[in-house]
Every structure is written in structure tokens, then in C-alpha cells.
Design an enzyme around this catalytic site. Structure first.
Site, PDB file in Angstrom:
ATOM      1  N   GLU A  36       0.827  -1.211   0.000  1.00 48.70           N
ATOM      2  CA  GLU A  36       0.000   0.000   0.000  1.00 48.70           C
ATOM      3  C   GLU A  36       0.862   1.262   0.000  1.00 48.70           C
ATOM      4  O   GLU A  36       0.505   2.255  -0.634  1.00 48.70           O
ATOM      5  CB  GLU A  36      -0.968   0.003   1.195  1.00 48.70           C
ATOM      6  CG  GLU A  36      -2.090  -1.015   1.070  1.00 48.70           C
ATOM      7  CD  GLU A  36      -2.992  -0.777  -0.149  1.00 48.70           C
ATOM      8  OE1 GLU A  36      -3.059   0.347  -0.657  1.00 48.70           O
ATOM      9  OE2 GLU A  36      -3.638  -1.752  -0.585  1.00 48.70           O
ATOM     10  N   TYR A 119      -5.049   7.201   4.629  1.00 50.31           N
ATOM     11  CA  TYR A 119      -5.248   6.190   3.588  1.00 50.31           C
ATOM     12  C   TYR A 119      -4.562   4.872   3.954  1.00 50.31           C
ATOM     13  O   TYR A 119      -5.173   3.795   3.881  1.00 50.31           O
ATOM     14  CB  TYR A 119      -4.730   6.681   2.216  1.00 50.31           C
ATOM     15  CG  TYR A 119      -4.736   5.525   1.254  1.00 50.31           C
ATOM     16  CD1 TYR A 119      -5.932   5.084   0.689  1.00 50.31           C
ATOM     17  CD2 TYR A 119      -3.575   4.797   0.990  1.00 50.31           C
ATOM     18  CE1 TYR A 119      -5.974   3.960  -0.123  1.00 50.31           C
ATOM     19  CE2 TYR A 119      -3.604   3.675   0.180  1.00 50.31           C
ATOM     20  CZ  TYR A 119      -4.805   3.271  -0.377  1.00 50.31           C
ATOM     21  OH  TYR A 119      -4.836   2.144  -1.160  1.00 50.31           O
ATOM     22  N   ASP A 137      -9.154   6.809  -1.929  1.00 55.05           N
ATOM     23  CA  ASP A 137      -7.988   7.234  -2.704  1.00 55.05           C
ATOM     24  C   ASP A 137      -8.504   7.850  -4.011  1.00 55.05           C
ATOM     25  O   ASP A 137      -9.708   8.076  -4.165  1.00 55.05           O
ATOM     26  CB  ASP A 137      -7.032   6.054  -2.948  1.00 55.05           C
ATOM     27  CG  ASP A 137      -7.586   5.043  -3.945  1.00 55.05           C
ATOM     28  OD1 ASP A 137      -8.803   5.108  -4.251  1.00 55.05           O
ATOM     29  OD2 ASP A 137      -6.818   4.200  -4.429  1.00 55.05           O
TER      30      ASP A 137
END
Ligand code: SF4
Length: 357
Positions: A36, A119, A137
Site C-alpha cells: 500500500e 489512507y 484514494d
């Protein structure tokens, strides 16, 4: 629009269309976290080889925590946004020292780690730990903005909060990992920035922008600011077959990466005396400019760059750095082992050819 219908359609589509990606083959929170972090601001296709190399070298938090930051940056070289690598390295150190190497699943604790923003926390907590936290996102904002015809510009500060509301409303709390990945996947594969493939979209019958033939008008964006352009004169200073490279300060733009000394220059021809004086002020060395090797161009997200690269000779003096973190005299071979930033990579082949005996 009923959230349960959106959920059902998205999850059904994801079950048959999800891409097989290396980080989807694992439930290891650390591996998912690494993926990520890399995927922030970077395309999947670019990330895959970096991710595989990184996980091969640092398969667990202990390996990353024990590594030299130079090696971490070298593996990150070319991926950009190097603060991500420095933060991940620092965070791995904290995970090892504070949590015995286990990634914490408590939201507040995980958020306290370096580089873990909203996020990353939402993505890791939902995908790795199955917590019902919505992700927002760029892909998610694009899908929601078209689905609901949301007029808030996606690049405006505060937009994140606006989009978080529908993201939370639609989230499947039973399957948050799949739901979050499904909506991001839809944005990446079908609801693309240009020419969304609405005919293949599971949400096409619900989507307001599609129904009103307005997909080209969503998402809304505030006009981008004009990106400034900079000129640099870059000096390859040679001394007994080696050249001087300097390390950028650890914190800040391209922090910890190596580069050839460079000074701001006027557009066009670089003034030799001014260049020699500025390099001298920056490095403490007296140098003599020999000739221009090449010109490079590079684009960062917040500025573009033209760099004239000059071959120079060391004439006198010892290195006394003004702004850099450290320095080394290196051969071309050892230079290639250092994490070097991308604009400098652009002239290494020309440099190699020029230095050939
Ligand atoms: S119907 Fe088209 S615009 Fe709407 S969500 Fe699907 S791909 Fe995006």
C-alpha cells in the site's frame, strides 16, 4: 441508491474480475502495508517488480528494521517519493522495538507510526485485519464522484472528508477487505480517468453520470497551478579517476539520495566563472570547468528541470559542504551502487562513454 445493491454488484464483479497481484496472495499485514505504501502515487505495473525485490530482501519487519537506510533507498530508487521509504524504515524499527515485530491492529497505535496517514491506515486495517474502515484514494473518489455526481473538486482540500461519507455508507462491513479492493479495482480497470468503460461496469444501471451522459464531466477538479521550471548546472568533478557525489539532507525532497553537486543556473549558456564560484562556495573545492557533457530534462510532480552537465577538474581544496549531508569520491562502478536520484541517472551512460579510456 440502495447501498446494499451497490455492495452486491461490486463484490460480485470483483469476485470474477480481480487481478491476481502478489500482495493479494498474502494475509501478512507487513506485506500488505509495504504494497500500500508503494501503491500510493504509483501505478500497479510499476510497483510489482519493486515490491517483489523489496519483499525478497526484507520479508519481515525485523529485516527492514535492521537494514541500512542506504540499502532501502537503493531498492526504492526510481519509485519516487522517497519519504515513503524512509518512513517505512523508521516505522519498521518502531514495530520491532515496541511491538516485537508484529504490526499493531489497533487503529490509534498503527496511526502513530511514521508515514501512516489516513489512507494507509484504512487500507491496511481493512485489508489485513478485516476492520470496517472505508478507503478513499483517487480511484475511489473518481468512482463515487461519477456514481453520485458529486460536484466537489477531488483535488480540493477537504474533499477527502466529503468523499469519506458515501465511502462509509457503501462499505460492506462484513467484507471490508474485498469491498475496498473492489471499488479501487473498478476505478483502476473500468472507471478510468479517461474513457470509462461503462458498458462493462457493474454499476452502470445505477450510475448518475452514466445515466445523464456526463461521465466526461466527473470528477470535477480545480485548475492545476502552473508547474515552475528550474535550470541547474551540474558538475562532475573529477579527481584521480574518481568523482565527487554528495548526499542530500535526510529529511526533505529526495532526502538521503546521492547526486552530483549542482547549482542554480541561468537559462541557456552557463557562465563559467559564476559556476566555478558557486560550486566552490557549495563544496569548498576550487574547480575548473572543462566542457559540457550533455543536457538532461526531468519532470517532478511540482517542478520541471533542465540540467546542463559539465565535466570539471578538481584544482585545489578539501571538501567542506554547505548544504549536503555527506560526500564521497567514487568510481563510476561504486556510484552505481549508491541510491542516486533519477535525473542524475539520465546522464550516467553519457558519462561512462566520456570517461572510457
Ligand atoms: S458507469 Fe461508468 S462512470 Fe459510472 S461508475 Fe461505472 S464506469 Fe464509472
Amino acid at each position: 441508491m440502495k447501498p446494499e445493491i451497490v455492495r452486491k454488484k461490486l463484490l460480485g464483479w470483483y469476485a470474477t474480475h480481480r487481478r491476481s497481484l502478489p500482495w493479494r496472495e498474502t494475509s501478512d499485514p507487513y506485506a500488505i502495508w509495504v504494497s500500500e505504501v508503494m501503491l500510493q502515487q504509483t501505478q500497479v505495473a510499476t510497483v510489482i517488480p519493486y515490491y517483489l525485490r523489496f519483499m525478497d530482501r526484507f520479508p519481515a519487519t525485523e529485516h527492514l528494521a535492521g537494514a541500512d537506510i542506504q540499502e532501502v533507498l537503493k531498492l526504492w530508487e526510481g519509485l519516487g517519493y522517497y519519504s515513503r521509504a524512509r518512513n517505512l524504515h523508521r516505522a519498521a524499527g518502531e514495530v520491532v522495538s515496541r511491538f516485537n515485530g508484529r504490526v499493531p491492529d489497533d487503529p490509534a497505535t498503527f496511526r502513530s507510526l511514521p508515514g501512516v496517514g489516513e489512507y494507509i491506515a484504512a487500507a491496511v486495517l481493512s485489508i489485513a485485519f478485516g476492520q470496517a474502515v472505508p478507503v478513499v484514494d483517487g480511484n475511489v473518489k473518481r468512482v463515487l464522484s461519477r456514481l453520485l455526481e458529486i460536484d466537489t473538486p477531488v483535488n480540493r482540500s477537504g474533499a477527502h472528508k466529503i468523499f469519506q461519507e458515501p465511502a462509509a455508507l457503501f462499505l460492506c462491513t462484513k467484507h471490508p477487505a474485498d469491498f475496498n479492493q473492489a471499488i479501487m479495482e473498478l476505478g483502476a480497470l473500468i472507471c478510468r480517468p479517461k474513457n470509462p468503460d461503462c458498458r462493462c461496469c457493474p454499476l452502470s444501471g445505477l450510475c448518475r453520470a452514466n445515466r445523464h451522459d456526463q461521465t466526461a464531466h466527473y470528477p470535477k477538479r480545480d485548475a492545476a497551478r502552473k508547474i515552475p521550471h528550474r535550470h541547474l548546472a551540474i558538475g562532475v568533478i573529477l579527481k584521480k579517476g574518481k568523482m565527487l557525489v554528495v548526499q542530500r539532507p535526510m529529511d526533505g525532497f529526495l532526502g538521503g539520495l546521492w547526486e552530483f553537486p549542482a547549482v542554480p543556473a541561468d537559462e541557456g549558456q552557463t557562465d563559467r566563472e559564476k559556476f566555478e564560484a558557486m560550486i566552490s562556495a557549495d563544496t569548498g573545492l576550487k574547480i575548473a570547468m572543462d566542457r559540457r557533457l550533455t543536457r538532461i530534462r526531468h519532470a517532478y510532480t511540482h517542478f520541471t528541470l533542465t540540467g546542463d552537465v559539465y565535466l570539471c577538474r578538481h584544482a585545489a581544496g578539501r571538501v567542506r559542504l554547505k548544504s549536503a549531508h555527506g560526500h564521497r569520491w567514487v568510481t563510476l562502478r561504486s556510484l552505481r551502487r549508491l541510491p542516486l536520484h533519477k535525473s542524475n541517472h539520465k546522464f550516467l551512460d553519457a558519462l561512462e562513454a566520456a570517461l572510457e579510456p
